[in-house]
Structure formats: C-alpha cells, structure tokens
Motif scaffolding. Structure first.
Motif, PDB file in Angstrom:
ATOM      1  N   THR A  31      38.960  90.085  65.458  1.00 40.40           N
ATOM      2  CA  THR A  31      39.777  91.210  64.999  1.00 40.40           C
ATOM      3  C   THR A  31      40.924  91.492  65.960  1.00 40.40           C
ATOM      4  N   ILE A  32      40.642  91.426  67.252  1.00 40.05           N
ATOM      5  CA  ILE A  32      41.684  91.678  68.261  1.00 40.05           C
ATOM      6  C   ILE A  32      42.789  90.640  68.154  1.00 40.05           C
ATOM      7  N   PHE A  33      42.402  89.373  68.068  1.00 37.22           N
ATOM      8  CA  PHE A  33      43.408  88.305  67.986  1.00 37.22           C
ATOM      9  C   PHE A  33      44.209  88.401  66.698  1.00 37.22           C
ATOM     10  N   GLN A  34      43.552  88.767  65.606  1.00 39.03           N
ATOM     11  CA  GLN A  34      44.268  88.910  64.348  1.00 39.03           C
ATOM     12  C   GLN A  34      45.314  90.019  64.421  1.00 39.03           C
ATOM     13  N   LEU A  35      44.985  91.108  65.109  1.00 40.68           N
ATOM     14  CA  LEU A  35      45.955  92.193  65.286  1.00 40.68           C
ATOM     15  C   LEU A  35      47.131  91.758  66.152  1.00 40.68           C
ATOM     16  N   ILE A  36      46.831  90.957  67.181  1.00 42.20           N
ATOM     17  CA  ILE A  36      47.886  90.459  68.062  1.00 42.20           C
ATOM     18  C   ILE A  36      48.892  89.632  67.268  1.00 42.20           C
ATOM     19  N   VAL A  37      48.386  88.901  66.273  1.00 38.03           N
ATOM     20  CA  VAL A  37      49.271  88.087  65.435  1.00 38.03           C
ATOM     21  C   VAL A  37      49.918  88.930  64.340  1.00 38.03           C
ATOM     22  N   ALA A  38      49.107  89.717  63.639  1.00 43.77           N
ATOM     23  CA  ALA A  38      49.562  90.372  62.414  1.00 43.77           C
ATOM     24  C   ALA A  38      50.611  91.448  62.647  1.00 43.77           C
ATOM     25  N   VAL A  39      50.406  92.303  63.645  1.00 42.01           N
ATOM     26  CA  VAL A  39      51.309  93.452  63.812  1.00 42.01           C
ATOM     27  C   VAL A  39      52.742  93.021  64.101  1.00 42.01           C
ATOM     28  N   PRO A  40      52.993  92.280  65.192  1.00 40.87           N
ATOM     29  CA  PRO A  40      54.388  91.873  65.423  1.00 40.87           C
ATOM     30  C   PRO A  40      54.874  90.862  64.389  1.00 40.87           C
ATOM     31  N   GLY A  41      53.948  90.030  63.860  1.00 37.99           N
ATOM     32  CA  GLY A  41      54.339  89.030  62.881  1.00 37.99           C
ATOM     33  C   GLY A  41      54.848  89.655  61.597  1.00 37.99           C
ATOM     34  N   VAL A  42      54.084  90.581  61.057  1.00 33.49           N
ATOM     35  CA  VAL A  42      54.480  91.238  59.813  1.00 33.49           C
ATOM     36  C   VAL A  42      55.777  92.023  60.008  1.00 33.49           C
ATOM     37  N   ILE A  43      55.842  92.789  61.092  1.00 34.89           N
ATOM     38  CA  ILE A  43      57.042  93.598  61.336  1.00 34.89           C
ATOM     39  C   ILE A  43      58.260  92.705  61.547  1.00 34.89           C
ATOM     40  N   GLY A  44      58.111  91.688  62.410  1.00 39.73           N
ATOM     41  CA  GLY A  44      59.250  90.844  62.751  1.00 39.73           C
ATOM     42  C   GLY A  44      59.709  89.970  61.598  1.00 39.73           C
ATOM     43  N   GLU A  45      58.786  89.245  60.974  1.00 43.88           N
ATOM     44  CA  GLU A  45      59.175  88.297  59.933  1.00 43.88           C
ATOM     45  C   GLU A  45      59.642  88.994  58.664  1.00 43.88           C
ATOM     46  N   LEU A  46      58.952  90.070  58.261  1.00 44.80           N
ATOM     47  CA  LEU A  46      59.382  90.784  57.062  1.00 44.80           C
ATOM     48  C   LEU A  46      60.669  91.565  57.307  1.00 44.80           C
ATOM     49  N   SER A  47      60.829  92.102  58.514  1.00 40.64           N
ATOM     50  CA  SER A  47      62.085  92.791  58.834  1.00 40.64           C
ATOM     51  C   SER A  47      63.259  91.830  58.749  1.00 40.64           C
ATOM     52  N   LEU A  48      63.058  90.622  59.278  1.00 43.12           N
ATOM     53  CA  LEU A  48      64.114  89.607  59.204  1.00 43.12           C
ATOM     54  C   LEU A  48      64.402  89.249  57.753  1.00 43.12           C
ATOM     55  N   ALA A  49      63.371  89.076  56.949  1.00 45.53           N
ATOM     56  CA  ALA A  49      63.558  88.712  55.545  1.00 45.53           C
ATOM     57  C   ALA A  49      64.341  89.787  54.796  1.00 45.53           C
ATOM     58  N   PHE A  50      63.928  91.050  54.930  1.00 46.96           N
ATOM     59  CA  PHE A  50      64.601  92.126  54.206  1.00 46.96           C
ATOM     60  C   PHE A  50      66.017  92.349  54.721  1.00 46.96           C
ATOM     61  N   TRP A  51      66.211  92.220  56.042  1.00 48.47           N
ATOM     62  CA  TRP A  51      67.549  92.430  56.574  1.00 48.47           C
ATOM     63  C   TRP A  51      68.496  91.355  56.075  1.00 48.47           C
ATOM     64  N   LEU A  52      68.045  90.108  56.070  1.00 48.08           N
ATOM     65  CA  LEU A  52      68.883  89.017  55.587  1.00 48.08           C
ATOM     66  C   LEU A  52      69.196  89.180  54.109  1.00 48.08           C
ATOM     67  N   LEU A  53      68.222  89.666  53.331  1.00 46.20           N
ATOM     68  CA  LEU A  53      68.431  89.840  51.897  1.00 46.20           C
ATOM     69  C   LEU A  53      69.355  91.007  51.578  1.00 46.20           C
ATOM     70  N   ILE A  54      69.126  92.124  52.248  1.00 43.43           N
ATOM     71  CA  ILE A  54      69.823  93.357  51.881  1.00 43.43           C
ATOM     72  C   ILE A  54      71.177  93.491  52.567  1.00 43.43           C
ATOM     73  N   LYS A  55      71.198  93.250  53.869  1.00 42.82           N
ATOM     74  CA  LYS A  55      72.444  93.455  54.608  1.00 42.82           C
ATOM     75  C   LYS A  55      73.170  92.160  54.896  1.00 42.82           C
ATOM     76  N   GLY A  56      72.450  91.086  55.133  1.00 45.83           N
ATOM     77  CA  GLY A  56      73.089  89.832  55.469  1.00 45.83           C
ATOM     78  C   GLY A  56      73.631  89.844  56.882  1.00 45.83           C
ATOM     79  N   VAL A  57      74.103  88.710  57.323  1.00 44.14           N
ATOM     80  CA  VAL A  57      74.665  88.642  58.668  1.00 44.14           C
ATOM     81  C   VAL A  57      76.060  89.226  58.671  1.00 44.14           C
ATOM     82  N   LYS A  58      76.528  89.616  59.854  1.00 41.62           N
ATOM     83  CA  LYS A  58      77.892  90.114  59.990  1.00 41.62           C
ATOM     84  C   LYS A  58      78.870  88.933  59.876  1.00 41.62           C
ATOM     85  N   VAL A  59      79.702  89.025  58.884  1.00 43.31           N
ATOM     86  CA  VAL A  59      80.660  87.938  58.653  1.00 43.31           C
ATOM     87  C   VAL A  59      81.972  88.259  59.359  1.00 43.31           C
ATOM     88  N   GLN A  60      82.389  87.388  60.234  1.00 40.34           N
ATOM     89  CA  GLN A  60      83.627  87.591  60.967  1.00 40.34           C
ATOM     90  C   GLN A  60      84.696  86.627  60.463  1.00 40.34           C
TER      91      GLN A  60
END
Length: 239
Positions: A207-236
C-alpha cells in the motif's frame, strides 16, 4: 510565423500528446484494475482460471486495450519529443527513447497474456496436461506479464525524469509544477519496481509503495495531459 492550423504547429503536437496521455490512462486503468485485478485471485489458480473462462470477452477487451496503449505510447513519445526539443533536443530524444524502450518491453510482456486463453481453451492437444498443470501455467504467464511490466516501468520512470527536467528548464513553456510532479512520479516508479524484486516481504508494504507511485503519478501525468489538451504549449513567433 507558426500556423496553428498545420501539422507543424506545436498546438497540434500538444493535443496529440494530451489526447494520447488521457486515453491511455483510461484504457490502462480499465485493463489493469477492471480486467486483471477483477479476474485474478491471488494464490488461487483455479478461481483465476474459472474467472477468465467465464469472462472471456472481458479478458480479450483488456488485452486489446493494452495493445492500443502501446500504440498511444509511441505517438506520445513522438509528440513530446517535438514539443520538448526546443528546450534541449538531445534530452528530448533521450526521453523519447526511454519511453520507446519501455513500450517494447511492455509489448513483449503483454505477449504472455496472449497465451492465456489457448491454455484454457480445452483443445485436444492440451489433454496431456492435468487441469492443475494448465492452471499453474496460466498463473506463470500472468506473473511473467507483471514482472516484464515492472522491468519496463524502470525505463518509464527515467522517461518521466527527463521529461520533468525539461519542463522545469523550459522557462514556462509548460508549467514547472507539472515537471516537479513528474520527477516525483519517476522516483516512485523506479522505487516500486525495484522493491518488487528486492523485498521478499513486499506485500507487507504494498500500500505504501502504491501511494508513492499513484499520488505524484496521477497528479503529474493527468495534469500534463489536461494542460496540453486545454491550454497547449505557449506558441512563440520566431524569425
């Protein structure tokens, strides 16, 4: 000037990566938690075999979902490379290769599941084996899949490490906080995979190891996915 309506646009690759990350998260959760975790009974080969036989189409659906995830991993590796190469092309290439190696290892591991249903098919040539022997072979194949996936996740962890570092160094190209969570997730994947092989009593700390993976993994990977979909990168606009 960059044309946002062409395939050369960073926005195009941003949405390819974002959609790929989000879809693979949904499919991987379905295959892993609904299918495998739902059908496999730890320590009970007979119950596991009976569950798979009774839910043949569900097992097949889980396998196909994993295959789609493999394809999406290749697309995401390509799209992230294009997006991150303005930060550091060599490191962006390294990140892509880490993900592709992970995908190759995962694909090899997945081939073990392809052999599960034939063992339970009741074919004539299988009558040389007892029922207990066939059920034991099924569990061996499932364990081989899981062990192969764990090895692949070490490479996936290093992929996240490099991607997280590039995001932090991008100067706001993608929010730095996402990069920080990806680096934490990378450590979680590597630590959890190594713990499986190094700790005989891993189950006591699962359970401890799963939390170590799941918490930052879900936040980081899903945040990246939604940010790329909704806002996209800054185009210069560049000369």
């Amino acid at each position: 000037m960059i044309n946002l309506n062409t395939e050369d646009s960073p926005l195009f690759y941003s949405r390819v990566a974002g959609f790929g990350l989000l879809l693979m998260a949904i499919l991987a959760m379905f295959s892993n938690f609904t299918v495998l975790e739902g059908l496999i009974v730890s320590g009970d080969e007979a119950a596991t075999a009976n569950n798979i036989i009774a839910n043949d189409m569900l097992f097949r659906s889980g396998f196909i979902s994993f295959v789609i995830v493999l394809i999406l991993d290749v697309l995401v590796a390509w799209a992230l490379y294009v997006l991150l190469k303005p930060v550091n092309e060599n490191l962006a290439m390294l990140a892509a290769w880490f993900r592709l190696v992970y995908t190759a290892i995962f694909g090899i591991a997945l081939s073990n599941l392809l052999n599960v249903l034939p063992l339970l098919s009741g074919a004539e040539y299988l009558k040389v084996f007892t029922t207990d022997q066939l059920q034991a072979q099924v569990m061996l194949l499932i364990d081989a899949f899981r062990n192969g996936w764990l090895i692949g996740l070490v490479f996936f962890g290093f992929h996240l490490l490099v991607v997280g570092y590039l995001i932090i160094k991008s100067g706001g190209y993608i929010p730095r906080i996402i990069g920080i969570f990806l680096i934490l997730a990378s450590a979680g994947y590597v630590i959890d995979s190594l713990a499986h092989f190094l700790l005989p009593n891993y189950a006591d700390y699962k359970t401890i190891f799963q939390l170590i993976v799941a918490v930052p993994g879900v936040i980081g990977e899903l945040s990246l996915a939604f940010w790329l979909l909704i806002k996209g990168v800054k185009v210069q606009q560049r000369q």
